[in-house]
Motif scaffolding. Structure first.
Motif, PDB file in Angstrom:
ATOM      1  N   TYR A  70       0.817  -1.219   0.000  1.00  0.00           N
ATOM      2  CA  TYR A  70       0.000   0.000   0.000  1.00  0.00           C
ATOM      3  C   TYR A  70       0.853   1.272   0.000  1.00  0.00           C
ATOM      4  O   TYR A  70       0.409   2.328   0.452  1.00  0.00           O
ATOM      5  CB  TYR A  70      -0.930   0.010   1.222  1.00  0.00           C
ATOM      6  N   LEU A  73      -0.265   4.964  -1.131  1.00  0.00           N
ATOM      7  CA  LEU A  73      -1.046   5.856  -0.277  1.00  0.00           C
ATOM      8  C   LEU A  73      -0.160   6.845   0.484  1.00  0.00           C
ATOM      9  O   LEU A  73      -0.655   7.862   0.980  1.00  0.00           O
ATOM     10  CB  LEU A  73      -1.860   5.040   0.730  1.00  0.00           C
ATOM     11  N   GLU A  74       1.131   6.550   0.542  1.00  0.00           N
ATOM     12  CA  GLU A  74       2.047   7.432   1.272  1.00  0.00           C
ATOM     13  C   GLU A  74       2.227   8.782   0.591  1.00  0.00           C
ATOM     14  O   GLU A  74       2.817   9.701   1.151  1.00  0.00           O
ATOM     15  CB  GLU A  74       3.408   6.746   1.433  1.00  0.00           C
ATOM     16  N   HIS A 142       0.261   0.655  -7.422  1.00  0.00           N
ATOM     17  CA  HIS A 142       0.691   1.717  -6.513  1.00  0.00           C
ATOM     18  C   HIS A 142       0.346   3.091  -7.086  1.00  0.00           C
ATOM     19  O   HIS A 142      -0.071   3.997  -6.360  1.00  0.00           O
ATOM     20  CB  HIS A 142       2.201   1.628  -6.270  1.00  0.00           C
ATOM     21  N   ASP A 145      -3.329   3.554  -6.690  1.00  0.00           N
ATOM     22  CA  ASP A 145      -3.618   3.867  -5.292  1.00  0.00           C
ATOM     23  C   ASP A 145      -3.305   5.328  -4.989  1.00  0.00           C
ATOM     24  O   ASP A 145      -4.076   6.024  -4.308  1.00  0.00           O
ATOM     25  CB  ASP A 145      -2.784   2.988  -4.357  1.00  0.00           C
ATOM     26  N   SER A 146      -2.160   5.800  -5.471  1.00  0.00           N
ATOM     27  CA  SER A 146      -1.763   7.177  -5.177  1.00  0.00           C
ATOM     28  C   SER A 146      -2.733   8.167  -5.811  1.00  0.00           C
ATOM     29  O   SER A 146      -3.041   9.211  -5.227  1.00  0.00           O
ATOM     30  CB  SER A 146      -0.334   7.450  -5.658  1.00  0.00           C
ATOM     31  N   ALA A 149      -5.771   8.293  -3.703  1.00  0.00           N
ATOM     32  CA  ALA A 149      -5.450   9.061  -2.498  1.00  0.00           C
ATOM     33  C   ALA A 149      -5.445  10.562  -2.783  1.00  0.00           C
ATOM     34  O   ALA A 149      -5.956  11.361  -1.986  1.00  0.00           O
ATOM     35  CB  ALA A 149      -4.090   8.627  -1.948  1.00  0.00           C
ATOM     36  N   TYR A 182      -5.434   0.219   4.405  1.00  0.00           N
ATOM     37  CA  TYR A 182      -6.006   1.119   3.396  1.00  0.00           C
ATOM     38  C   TYR A 182      -7.037   2.039   4.052  1.00  0.00           C
ATOM     39  O   TYR A 182      -7.033   3.258   3.838  1.00  0.00           O
ATOM     40  CB  TYR A 182      -6.664   0.307   2.277  1.00  0.00           C
ATOM     41  N   ARG A 185      -5.439   4.681   6.460  1.00  0.00           N
ATOM     42  CA  ARG A 185      -4.712   5.759   5.796  1.00  0.00           C
ATOM     43  C   ARG A 185      -5.630   6.711   5.050  1.00  0.00           C
ATOM     44  O   ARG A 185      -5.376   7.909   4.986  1.00  0.00           O
ATOM     45  CB  ARG A 185      -3.644   5.172   4.861  1.00  0.00           C
ATOM     46  N   LEU A 186      -6.687   6.183   4.452  1.00  0.00           N
ATOM     47  CA  LEU A 186      -7.605   7.029   3.694  1.00  0.00           C
ATOM     48  C   LEU A 186      -8.759   7.561   4.547  1.00  0.00           C
ATOM     49  O   LEU A 186      -9.500   8.446   4.100  1.00  0.00           O
ATOM     50  CB  LEU A 186      -8.159   6.250   2.501  1.00  0.00           C
ATOM     51  N   CYS A 190     -13.285   1.154   2.283  1.00  0.00           N
ATOM     52  CA  CYS A 190     -12.645   0.774   1.028  1.00  0.00           C
ATOM     53  C   CYS A 190     -13.188  -0.572   0.556  1.00  0.00           C
ATOM     54  O   CYS A 190     -13.440  -1.465   1.367  1.00  0.00           O
ATOM     55  CB  CYS A 190     -11.129   0.663   1.205  1.00  0.00           C
TER      56      CYS A 190
END
Length: 338
Positions: A70, A73-74, A142, A145-146, A149, A182, A185-186, A190
Motif C-alpha cells: 500500500y 497511499l504514502e 501503486h 492507489d496514489s 489518495a 487502506y 490511511r484514507l 474501502c
C-alpha cells in the motif's frame, strides 16, 4: 513541492513524478541519487524518459525494498494545499458540491496528463471514476492507489468538510490482506476487486452549498483556469496524433498532425507558441521515447528507424544525438545497463 500547479511545464506529470520520487525516497531512507541507482536509472533517464516506465520502475523498486503493498497511499504525506490555490478558489465558490466536483473533473488537466476522470451521477453513491489515458505502458497498482489518495485529498481539502465526507474508495485490485491499512490511511471505507478505481460520495451531500458560494467569482475563476487545460489537452492530442500516424507507417509532419487534431497548420503553431513550445519539440519527444522503448526491446537501429517512419537510421541518429548527446549505440548500451 517543486512546481506549483499554475506554472507547470508542458509535461504536467513531471510534477507527480517528482513527488513519487520523494515518496519512495522517504519510505526507503535513500537519497535521490541512491534510489535512482537502485531503480537502475540515471538522473537524465528520470528527467527525459517515458513517464509510465519511470513511474513503474520507482514503485516496483520501492515495493521490493519495503515489502509493502500500500505504499502508493504514502503520497498523502507529500501533498500541499498551497499548490492547488487557484483550483481551490474555483471549487469553494461553486454553487454546491455537485458543481464543485464537476469543476475538479473538468479542470483535471491542470494537474495530470496521464489520467482520465469522469463523474457518474446516477446512483445512490455518485462517484468520480479514475482511468488511465491510452498508452503502450500500464501503471502499477501503486500509481492507481496514489491517484485515488490524491482524489480524496483534493475532495476533502478543496471542497471542504461542512456536513459531508467521502463515502467510499473503490479499487480494482485485491486488498492484499491489508484492507485495514487502506481504510486507516484514507480514513474511509474501502472496497476491493471492483470494476473501477473510484471515489464515491453520498447522493444527499451533492446539493450541499459550498462555503463561499459566489456565482460571479466562480465563473471568473473557472474562465481563467480553462485555457490552461485546453492547451495541455492540445499537446496531448498532438502526441496521440503522432503515435497514431506512426502506427499507420506515416511520417508525422506538421500538416498531417494538424489535420488529425482538426486545426489549420498555422493555428496549431500559433497555439503552441503561446505555450512557449514548438511542434518539433513535441514530435521529437515522442520519437525519442519510442526509440528508447524499441531499443530496449532489442530492435536494431534500422528497424527502429523503419518503425518510426524515418527514411534511414541516419536522421534518427542525428535526432537522438541532439537530444541525448549519445549515439544510438551508446544509448542502447546505457539502456541495457539499466
Amino acid at each position: 513541492m517543486t512546481r506549483p500547479i499554475e506554472t507547470q511545464n508542458p509535461r504536467a506529470d513531471d510534477y507527480w513524478q517528482d513527488i513519487d520520487l520523494k515518496v519512495v525516497c522517504r519510505l526507503t531512507g535513500f537519497s535521490r541519487a541512491e534510489f535512482l541507482e537502485k531503480a537502475g536509472m540515471s538522473e537524465q533517464d528520470f528527467l527525459t524518459g517515458d513517464h509510465k516506465q519511470i513511474n513503474r520502475s520507482l514503485w516496483e523498486t520501492a515495493e521490493k525494498l519495503t515489502g509493502l503493498p500500500y505504499i502508493g497511499l504514502e503520497i498523502l504525506h507529500e501533498l500541499n494545499l498551497g499548490d492547488y490555490r487557484d483550483l481551490g478558489l474555483a471549487t469553494i465558490t461553486a454553487k454546491d458540491l455537485r458543481a464543485a466536483i464537476q469543476d475538479l473533473v473538468t479542470l483535471s488537466g491542470l494537474f495530470t496528463e496521464s489520467w482520465h476522470f469522469r463523474f457518474v451521477d446516477h446512483s445512490q453513491h455518485p462517484a468520480v471514476i479514475i482511468e488511465e489515458q491510452e498508452s503502450p505502458f500500464r501503471f502499477t497498482h501503486h500509481s492507481m492507489d496514489s491517484t485515488v489518495a490524491v482524489g480524496i485529498f483534493l475532495a476533502r481539502t478543496l471542497l471542504g468538510k461542512s456536513g459531508y465526507d467521502i463515502y467510499r474508495a473503490n479499487f480494482k485490485h485485491s486488498g492484499f490482506g491489508a484492507e485495514a491499512q487502506y481504510e486507516a490511511r484514507l480514513a474511509c471505507a474501502c472496497r476491493f476487486d471492483q470494476p473501477h478505481y473510484s471515489v464515491e460520495f453520498s447522493a444527499e451531500s451533492l446539493c450541499h452549498p459550498m462555503p463561499l458560494c459566489n456565482p460571479q467569482l466562480h465563473e471568473h475563476l473557472v474562465t481563467q483556469l480553462q485555457p490552461h487545460v485546453r492547451q495541455d489537452d492540445l499537446r496531448e492530442k498532438i502526441r496521440v496524433a503522432i503515435h497514431g500516424l506512426i502506427k499507420q507507417r506515416v511520417w508525422p509532419n506538421r500538416q498531417r498532425v494538424a489535420s488529425v487534431v482538426h486545426l489549420g497548420e498555422r493555428t496549431l503553431l500559433r497555439e503552441l507558441k503561446k505555450k512557449e513550445t514548438t511542434f518539433r519539440e513535441i514530435q521529437e519527444h515522442v520519437l525519442e521515447k519510442e526509440a528508447r522503448r524499441l531499443l530496449m526491446a532489442g530492435y536494431c537501429a534500422d528497424k527502429v528507424a523503419e518503425h518510426l517512419c524515418y527514411s534511414s537510421s541516419s536522421p534518427l541518429a542525428r535526432m537522438i544525438r541532439k537530444r541525448t548527446g549519445k549515439t544510438l549505440s551508446d544509448l542502447r548500451t546505457s539502456l541495457a545497463d539499466h
